[in-house]
Design a protein around this motif. Structure first.
Motif, PDB file in Angstrom:
ATOM      1  N   ALA A 208       0.855  -1.191   0.000  1.00  0.00           N
ATOM      2  CA  ALA A 208       0.000   0.000   0.000  1.00  0.00           C
ATOM      3  C   ALA A 208       0.889   1.238   0.000  1.00  0.00           C
ATOM      4  O   ALA A 208       1.967   1.230   0.603  1.00  0.00           O
ATOM      5  CB  ALA A 208      -0.899   0.007   1.229  1.00  0.00           C
ATOM      6  N   PRO A 209       0.453   2.308  -0.679  1.00  0.00           N
ATOM      7  CA  PRO A 209       1.230   3.562  -0.618  1.00  0.00           C
ATOM      8  C   PRO A 209       1.350   4.027   0.837  1.00  0.00           C
ATOM      9  O   PRO A 209       0.454   3.782   1.655  1.00  0.00           O
ATOM     10  CB  PRO A 209       0.395   4.548  -1.433  1.00  0.00           C
ATOM     11  N   VAL A 210       2.453   4.689   1.148  1.00  0.00           N
ATOM     12  CA  VAL A 210       2.685   5.211   2.493  1.00  0.00           C
ATOM     13  C   VAL A 210       2.755   6.725   2.397  1.00  0.00           C
ATOM     14  O   VAL A 210       3.607   7.268   1.684  1.00  0.00           O
ATOM     15  CB  VAL A 210       3.998   4.662   3.097  1.00  0.00           C
ATOM     16  N   SER A 211       1.844   7.410   3.088  1.00  0.00           N
ATOM     17  CA  SER A 211       1.849   8.876   3.081  1.00  0.00           C
ATOM     18  C   SER A 211       2.946   9.401   3.990  1.00  0.00           C
ATOM     19  O   SER A 211       3.264   8.796   5.010  1.00  0.00           O
ATOM     20  CB  SER A 211       0.496   9.412   3.547  1.00  0.00           C
ATOM     21  N   GLY A 212       3.513  10.536   3.601  1.00  0.00           N
ATOM     22  CA  GLY A 212       4.512  11.187   4.435  1.00  0.00           C
ATOM     23  C   GLY A 212       3.853  11.774   5.665  1.00  0.00           C
ATOM     24  O   GLY A 212       2.691  12.201   5.619  1.00  0.00           O
ATOM     25  N   SER A 213       4.566  11.794   6.775  1.00  0.00           N
ATOM     26  CA  SER A 213       4.057  12.426   7.995  1.00  0.00           C
ATOM     27  C   SER A 213       5.216  13.107   8.715  1.00  0.00           C
ATOM     28  O   SER A 213       6.358  12.651   8.658  1.00  0.00           O
ATOM     29  CB  SER A 213       3.362  11.414   8.907  1.00  0.00           C
ATOM     30  N   CYS A 214       4.894  14.202   9.357  1.00  0.00           N
ATOM     31  CA  CYS A 214       5.902  15.004  10.042  1.00  0.00           C
ATOM     32  C   CYS A 214       6.458  14.267  11.258  1.00  0.00           C
ATOM     33  O   CYS A 214       5.737  13.538  11.934  1.00  0.00           O
ATOM     34  CB  CYS A 214       5.309  16.340  10.485  1.00  0.00           C
TER      35      CYS A 214
ATOM     36  N   ALA B 257       8.349  11.319  10.300  1.00  0.00           N
ATOM     37  CA  ALA B 257       8.043  10.029  10.919  1.00  0.00           C
ATOM     38  C   ALA B 257       7.956   8.972   9.832  1.00  0.00           C
ATOM     39  O   ALA B 257       8.375   7.835  10.018  1.00  0.00           O
ATOM     40  CB  ALA B 257       6.746  10.112  11.710  1.00  0.00           C
ATOM     41  N   THR B 258       7.397   9.347   8.676  1.00  0.00           N
ATOM     42  CA  THR B 258       7.379   8.485   7.490  1.00  0.00           C
ATOM     43  C   THR B 258       7.639   9.353   6.275  1.00  0.00           C
ATOM     44  O   THR B 258       7.336  10.544   6.264  1.00  0.00           O
ATOM     45  CB  THR B 258       6.027   7.754   7.299  1.00  0.00           C
ATOM     46  N   GLY B 259       8.222   8.755   5.252  1.00  0.00           N
ATOM     47  CA  GLY B 259       8.504   9.470   4.019  1.00  0.00           C
ATOM     48  C   GLY B 259       9.913  10.025   4.000  1.00  0.00           C
ATOM     49  O   GLY B 259      10.724   9.766   4.888  1.00  0.00           O
TER      50      GLY B 259
ATOM     51  N   SER C 145       9.050  19.376   3.824  1.00  0.00           N
ATOM     52  CA  SER C 145       7.964  18.448   3.508  1.00  0.00           C
ATOM     53  C   SER C 145       8.469  17.020   3.645  1.00  0.00           C
ATOM     54  O   SER C 145       9.671  16.763   3.593  1.00  0.00           O
ATOM     55  CB  SER C 145       7.431  18.690   2.093  1.00  0.00           C
ATOM     56  N   CYS C 146       7.526  16.105   3.851  1.00  0.00           N
ATOM     57  CA  CYS C 146       7.819  14.679   3.945  1.00  0.00           C
ATOM     58  C   CYS C 146       7.065  13.998   2.808  1.00  0.00           C
ATOM     59  O   CYS C 146       5.830  13.908   2.841  1.00  0.00           O
ATOM     60  CB  CYS C 146       7.393  14.125   5.301  1.00  0.00           C
ATOM     61  N   THR C 147       7.807  13.579   1.788  1.00  0.00           N
ATOM     62  CA  THR C 147       7.221  12.976   0.597  1.00  0.00           C
ATOM     63  C   THR C 147       6.845  11.535   0.878  1.00  0.00           C
ATOM     64  O   THR C 147       7.635  10.772   1.442  1.00  0.00           O
ATOM     65  CB  THR C 147       8.234  13.018  -0.566  1.00  0.00           C
ATOM     66  N   GLY C 148       5.634  11.162   0.478  1.00  0.00           N
ATOM     67  CA  GLY C 148       5.165   9.797   0.660  1.00  0.00           C
ATOM     68  C   GLY C 148       5.900   8.833  -0.258  1.00  0.00           C
ATOM     69  O   GLY C 148       6.639   9.228  -1.152  1.00  0.00           O
TER      70      GLY C 148
ATOM     71  N   GLY D  37       2.050   7.775  -2.073  1.00  0.00           N
ATOM     72  CA  GLY D  37       1.448   8.354  -0.871  1.00  0.00           C
ATOM     73  C   GLY D  37       1.529   9.872  -0.888  1.00  0.00           C
ATOM     74  O   GLY D  37       2.359  10.459  -1.585  1.00  0.00           O
ATOM     75  N   THR D  38       0.684  10.532  -0.127  1.00  0.00           N
ATOM     76  CA  THR D  38       0.624  11.993  -0.106  1.00  0.00           C
ATOM     77  C   THR D  38       1.840  12.594   0.599  1.00  0.00           C
ATOM     78  O   THR D  38       2.547  11.906   1.335  1.00  0.00           O
ATOM     79  CB  THR D  38      -0.656  12.483   0.598  1.00  0.00           C
ATOM     80  N   THR D  39       2.054  13.874   0.363  1.00  0.00           N
ATOM     81  CA  THR D  39       3.157  14.616   0.963  1.00  0.00           C
ATOM     82  C   THR D  39       2.627  15.468   2.103  1.00  0.00           C
ATOM     83  O   THR D  39       1.592  16.118   1.974  1.00  0.00           O
ATOM     84  CB  THR D  39       3.836  15.504  -0.094  1.00  0.00           C
TER      85      THR D  39
END
Length: 169
Positions: free
Chosen positions: A91-97, A115-117, A132-135, A139-141
């Motif tokens: 599954a795509p993983v979204s970026g998170s701060c 935390a992710t991305g 920014s945290c790229t997915g 996944g979303t940024t």
């Protein structure tokens, strides 16, 4: 003579994404025939002649994509036994701060950005640091920021006055 095929490292395949597979022949270069790729799970993924695997829109996370490699024989080599490689669709993983977001700081943060991305470069303005945290895998940024702080030092120039606080703030 015998020839065998083997796959290199499996790609990470995400829902709606693509990746590349590579099969090699031993002994190299083997027969004069090209390595031919095919999908053994045509409802999940497809593969082209160059080894680019595409996850089909109907495939969901957790499905398995299996790719086969074949190489015909010639006057010097027997046909290689078919080799295959299976990859579970992710599954795509979204970026998170990360924990640096929202924490007041004087210098640009350099750790705990995401935390992710994958973290972008940190941008500095007069009031904040942003990044920014790229997915991953579509996944979303996430947009992240930390308030910028400054140290202010007070001093009395002359006269009988006083200033409070006396130290840096």
């Amino acid at each position: 003579a015998a020839q065998t095929l083997s796959f290199g490292p499996a790609p990470s395949l995400y829902v709606g994404g693509s990746g590349s597979v590579t099969a090699t022949v031993s002994p190299a270069p083997g027969s004069s025939a090209a390595i031919v790729y095919s999908s053994l799970t045509p409802l999940v993924c497809s593969v082209n002649a160059a080894g680019t695997v595409t996850v089909l829109p109907a495939a969901g996370a957790g499905n398995t994509c299996t790719i086969a490699a074949d190489k015909a024989g010639d006057a010097s080599f027997n046909t290689a036994p078919q080799a295959s490689q299976s990859v579970v669709i992710l599954a795509p993983v979204s970026g998170s701060c990360g924990s640096a977001s929202g924490i007041a700081i004087a210098m640009p943060p350099s750790s705990n950005l995401c935390a992710t991305g994958t973290a972008s470069a940190v941008t500095t303005s007069t009031s904040q640091f942003t990044w920014s945290c790229t997915g991953v895998g579509g996944g979303t940024t996430a947009s992240c920021a930390a308030p910028r702080t400054y140290t202010v030092t007070t001093s009395v120039q002359s006269g009988s006055g006083s200033i409070s606080p006396a130290g840096p703030q």
